[in-house]
Design an enzyme around this catalytic site. Sequence first.
Site, short mmCIF file in Angstrom:
data_model
loop_
_atom_site.label_atom_id
_atom_site.label_comp_id
_atom_site.label_asym_id
_atom_site.label_seq_id
_atom_site.Cartn_x
_atom_site.Cartn_y
_atom_site.Cartn_z
N TYR A 68 82.52 -53.81 55.77
CA TYR A 68 82.62 -52.69 54.84
C TYR A 68 81.37 -52.64 53.98
CZ TYR A 68 87.53 -52.58 56.19
OH TYR A 68 88.69 -52.48 56.92
N ASN A 89 90.80 -42.09 58.40
CA ASN A 89 90.34 -41.72 59.73
C ASN A 89 91.51 -41.09 60.49
OD1 ASN A 89 89.34 -41.52 62.34
ND2 ASN A 89 89.09 -43.72 62.63
N CYS A 97 87.43 -47.18 63.88
CA CYS A 97 87.47 -47.82 62.57
C CYS A 97 87.82 -49.30 62.69
CB CYS A 97 88.42 -47.10 61.62
SG CYS A 97 90.05 -46.77 62.27
N HIS A 98 88.37 -49.71 63.84
CA HIS A 98 88.68 -51.14 64.03
C HIS A 98 87.41 -52.00 64.04
CE1 HIS A 98 88.19 -49.54 68.15
NE2 HIS A 98 87.69 -50.74 68.44
N GLU A 123 87.12 -55.70 73.33
CA GLU A 123 85.71 -55.33 73.35
C GLU A 123 84.78 -56.54 73.33
OE1 GLU A 123 85.07 -52.58 70.15
OE2 GLU A 123 86.37 -51.07 71.05
#
Length: 131
Positions: A68, A89, A97-98, A123
């Site tokens: 952040y 979002n 946003c993850h 990912e």
Amino acid sequence: MQIRVFGRECEIDDSRIDADAEAISERVREYEAGERTTFDLEIDYPDGFTGDVMRAMERIPAGETRTYGEVAAALETAPVAVGQACGRNPIPVVVPCHRIVGADSLTGYAGGLELKRRLLEHEGASIPGEA
């Protein structure tokens, strides 16, 4: 509309995506199967700060995260403001946003922290606070 990813339900505002529900669902299935890392859909971003943060989210490659604080520094704002924008979002997963995390922990996610963890693991991203 509701999407299901990794066994979890997630609400997205499909009115912000220039595609029908079937096309969106197909891309989510392809993402979950590891066949895609981006959704390549035309997005109608909200005006103002939330839209700015969403564009920053989209620039984070799959497998990477930003804190952040890092996003806040790039946008010349406060980390808490970035966190609030992430919470607004309207199309989580599609606009990732993850991939925005705390400096030493995952912190909140509309689909729940377990889904956030699962998306990041999928990912291949490092999860803060875990060795």
